[in-house]
Scaffold this active site. Structure first.
Site, mmCIF file in Angstrom:
data_model
loop_
_atom_site.group_PDB
_atom_site.id
_atom_site.type_symbol
_atom_site.label_atom_id
_atom_site.label_comp_id
_atom_site.label_asym_id
_atom_site.label_seq_id
_atom_site.Cartn_x
_atom_site.Cartn_y
_atom_site.Cartn_z
ATOM 1 N N TRP A 163 3.814 37.392 12.490
ATOM 2 C CA TRP A 163 3.847 37.385 13.974
ATOM 3 C C TRP A 163 3.400 38.739 14.519
ATOM 4 C CZ3 TRP A 163 3.661 32.621 14.692
ATOM 5 C CH2 TRP A 163 4.479 31.707 14.004
ATOM 6 N N ASP A 164 3.820 39.794 13.854
ATOM 7 C CA ASP A 164 3.363 41.131 14.255
ATOM 8 C C ASP A 164 1.842 41.251 14.158
ATOM 9 O OD1 ASP A 164 5.660 42.501 14.948
ATOM 10 O OD2 ASP A 164 6.009 43.298 12.935
ATOM 11 N N LEU A 165 1.305 40.729 13.078
ATOM 12 C CA LEU A 165 -0.132 40.874 12.833
ATOM 13 C C LEU A 165 -0.943 40.080 13.856
ATOM 14 C CD1 LEU A 165 0.197 40.547 8.969
ATOM 15 C CD2 LEU A 165 -0.593 42.613 10.159
#
Lengths: 403, 403
Positions: A163-165
C-alpha cells in the site's frame, strides 16, 4: 539523456516509504528533489535493514538522487528557512510533498500566503488525518485472511509494504497532474492522499468490494492463482516453480509443456467442467494439480524449464533474495536499469534507477543518496537566498548541519 | 470539480491490471480514456471475480470512466480505424498505453510515421519483451520465502497483485512526465516499462538487494514487522489486532496502552537491549510479545481499542473482506471517495473514485465502466473522422460493435 523532468523542483518533508518513494520517482527522472530533515535526521534515518555500521539501507534506497538539507526544524529560524525553500520562486518550483501533519511550517494556507500557486501533496494515514501505516491498514482489507495455506484461521501479513508503494507512485501522479493544471490555470492546490483510501480504492478496483456486496464469499486459495489456473510445484531437484494458465494461450502452452492434454477430457467429464474456460480451470484446480505435480516431480528444474520454454508457457522460478541477487539474470548491471553506485558509508551497491525506459534516450544513471545535510549550504544560498555571511552565523549557532 | 486532466486523451489497448489501472487513474482525474478491444472483448473480459450473471467484477472495477470502442482488430480495416483513433490530432491527444506487444497496429515507429509526437507507453513482462505476469515475477523476488509462519519451507504467494498495481501507477507517472516533456519540446517518445524491472527496482529501493550484497541474510519474521516492533494479537473475544511500535512515539504509546512499562527494564537487562532503539525492539520482539499477549488476551476488542486510542497508539483491526465491506467506517459513502454507482449488468455497487483529494474542489464522482463498444460510434465519428455513412457500412459488415 532521460532526465525528462529536469528543472522541476520538489521539496520533501518525509519519512519511511510512500512519500520518499514519490519524491525519488521524480528525482530519478531528473527533477531536483530537496529533502528537508531535522538535524539528527528523519524518523526513518535508522530504519532497518541496516549495514554493520548502522547505516540504513532502507534510507539509502529510498532517497537516491535527492539533495539533503538539515535544519533545526524545532526553532522558529529553522522553520523560516524551510518555508523559504518551499516557497522559493520559479515556474518549475513550488511543489511540496509531505507525509507529516500539514501544520506549522507545513500548513498549506500559511505557505500559500507566501507562494500563492504552491502545490502541496500531503500523504496521511486515513482521510481524517489519523495515524495509520501500511502494517495497520492491510489487516483491515481482509487480505491476510486469504493469504497462505491456513489462511482463514491464521492471517498472514504481507512482507512487501504494497500500500505504501502504490501510494508513493500515486503521490508522483498527483504532483504531476497538479503541476500540469497549474501551468494551464496558474493555480496551485493542496492535494491529500490517504494511505487507507488507496487501499480501499484498490479493493474496489479489483472487484473485492463488489464480490462481497453481491454476497459471494471468496475462500482462501493458498498459492493458487484466483479465478483461473496457476500454482507452485516442486521439481525433482527441489527447485520450485510457479506456472500460470490465465489466458487461453497460456493454458494451451502449459498443457503442451506438461503433456497432460490426453488426460484432460476425462477430468472435464468427471468434474463437468470445460477447462478452456478460465473460471472452470479455477474450479478444477485441484484435479489439474494432480495431473501436473507428477510431471514436475519427475524433472529437474532445467528439464522443466526446457519443456516450458519450448511450449511458450508462462512460468517463474522461486528464489530466495540471496539467489535473486546472485543469479537473477536481470538483477545485474547487464540490465541498464542497474549500476554499481557508491553509497555514503556503504560502499558500492547494485542500485536501480527508474524502471521507465525512455527508448532512444540514455538512461539517467542511478545516483547515490545524499549524506544528511550534504546540500544545506547549496540550497540555503542558491534557493533560499541566504548570504554566505548569514549562513556562517546559522552554522555557528548550530541551526544548520552541513553533511 | 477535480477533473484536473480534462481534455487530455489517452488511448488504451490493454488487459488485466497494470495497464487498465494506469489508464483508469487518468480517467478518474477527468482525462478521456478510450479503451479499444476486439469485438468479443479483451483477454480480461471474463476475469474473476464474476457475478452470477458472468459479468466480470474485475473488468468493471478496472475500466471505470473509460470509453469503449470495439473493432474487428483482426482485419486490416479494424486496425486502420484503431490507428486513426490513436493518432488523431490535438495537442492534448496522441497518448497510447498498452500492455500488448508493440507490433502491428501498436508498433511505435509505424504510428509515429502517422503522428510524429505520439507518446506510447508499453508495459511488458520483462525488459526483453518476454511474457511475465505478477504471479510469475513475484516468486523470483524472494518474498514468498519470507512470508507466513513457516515461510522458509513453504513459500507463500501474495494475493494482492502488488507489482501490477505499482506498475499501473508508474505507467500513469510515465505518461504524465512524457506529456510534460512534449509540451516543452514538441517531441513524443516510446516509453517501455517492464513489470519485472518495477519489482527489481523496488527490491533495491527497500534495501533487500543491498542487504543481500552485504552478506546479511534476512530470516522470515512471520507476522512481525521487520526491523522494529509490530505484531498481531488475539483479544479475549477472538478479535485480532495489529499493533505497531515503529517510531519512538508509537512505541511509547504502545507501552502506555498495554501497561508494560514497569516490566521493560528487566527484559532489557536480561536481553541486553535498549528498547528505545527500533532495531533492539526487533531483536527483542519475542520477549515483547510475551508481555503484550496476556494484555490482549484479557480484554475484549472494544476494551483494547479504548486503551490503545487513549494512548494514541498505532494499531489496526483484522477484518474479513465481508467485514470490511459491512463495517469499515471508511468503506462507505460517508467517505467522499465512494459513491453507489450502477454498473452495466451488475446494479448498484459501492464504487471508489480516485484517492487523490484535490482539496476545495468537488470530487469527480466515480463513473461506471462502459459496456463493450458503448462509444464505438461516438469515437469513430468524433475522433477518427468517419462519416455516418461509412460507419453504417462498417457496422453492416460486422467490423464494429456498438454496445
Amino acid at each position: 539523456m532521460s532526465d525528462i523532468l529536469k528543472g522541476l523542483r520538489l521539496v520533501e518533508a518525509s519519512a519511511f516509504v510512500a512519500a520518499p518513494l514519490g519524491g525519488m520517482t521524480l528525482a530519478q527522472m531528473g527533477a531536483e528533489v530537496i529533502r528537508i530533515d531535522a538535524l539528527n535526521g528523519g524518523l526513518d534515518a535508522r530504519r532497518w535493514p541496516v549495514a554493520g555500521t548502522g547505516e540504513s539501507l532502507f534510507w539509502s534506497g529510498l532517497n537516491k538522487g535527492k539533495k539533503s538539507v538539515a535544519l533545526d526544524i524545532a526553532s522558529p529560524e529553522g522553520r523560516e528557512l524551510a518555508e523559504r525553500i518551499i516557497c522559493a520562486g520559479g515556474d518549475d518550483a513550488g511543489l511540496l510533498l509531505t507525509n507529516f501533519p500539514p501544520r506549522g511550517w507545513l500548513d498549506y494556507d500559511r505557505l500559500k500566503a507566501r507562494r500563492g500557486d504552491l502545490i502541496q501533496l500531503t500523504i496521511q494515514g486515513d482521510r481524517h488525518g489519523g495515524s495509520a501505516v501500511d502494517y495497520t491498514v492491510n489487516p483491515a482489507m481482509g487480505l491476510p485472511f486469504l493469504t497462505g495455506p491456513d489462511a482463514a484461521n491464521s492471517p498472514v501479513n504481507h512482507v512487501l509494504p504494497a500500500w505504501d508503494l502504490i501510494t508513493g507512485q500515486m503521490a508522483a501522479v498527483g504532483l504531476l497532474a497538479g503541476e500540469r493544471q497549474r501551468r494551464r490555470s496558474g493555480q496551485g492546490q493542496h492535494v491529500k492522499l490517504a494511505l487507507e483510501d488507496v487501499a480501499l480504492a484498490v479493493m474496489g478496483h479489483l472487484g473485492f468490494i463488489a464480490e462481497a456486496e453481491l454476497g459471494s464469499r471468496r475462500e482462501p486459495a493458498g498459492n493458487h492463482l484466483f479465478g483461473a489456473y496457476g500454482r507452485d510445484f516442486v521439481c525433482a531437484d527441489g527447485a520450485r516453480i510457479m506456472v500460470v494458465g490465465l489466458t487461453g494461450k497460456q493454458w494451451s502452452a502449459l498443457v503442451q509443456a506438461t503433456g497432460i492434454a490426453d488426460r484432460l477430457p476425462a477430468t472435464e467429464a468427471r468434474l463437468r467442467l470445460d477447462l478452456t474456460q478460465e473460471g472452470d480451470r479455477f474450479k478444477g484446480r485441484h484435479a489439474i494439480d494432480e495431473l501436473i505435480a507428477p510431471w514436475a516431480a519427475g524433472l529437474t528444474l532445467s528439464e522443466a524449464a526446457v519443456a516450458l520454454d519450448a511450449a511458450g508457457a508462462c512460468w517463474g522460478l522461486y528464489r530466495s533474495v540471496d539467489d535473486m541477487v546472485r543469479s537473477h539474470p536481470n538483477c545485474a548491471t547487464s540490465n541498464p536499469m542497474f549500476a554499481r553506485v557508491a553509497h555514503p558509508g556503504l560502499g558500492e551497491v547494485l542500485t536501480p534507477g527508474i524502471p521507465l525506459d525512455f527508448v532512444g534516450r540514455d538512461r539517467l544513471p542511478p545516483a547515490p543518496p545524499p549524506r544528511l545535510g550534504q546540500h544545506t549550504e547549496e540550497i540555503l544560498l542558491g534557493v533560499a537566498g541566504i548570504s554566505s555571511g548569514e549562513f556562517a552565523k546559522l552554522h555557528d549557532r548550530g541551526l544548520v548541519l552541513t553533511g
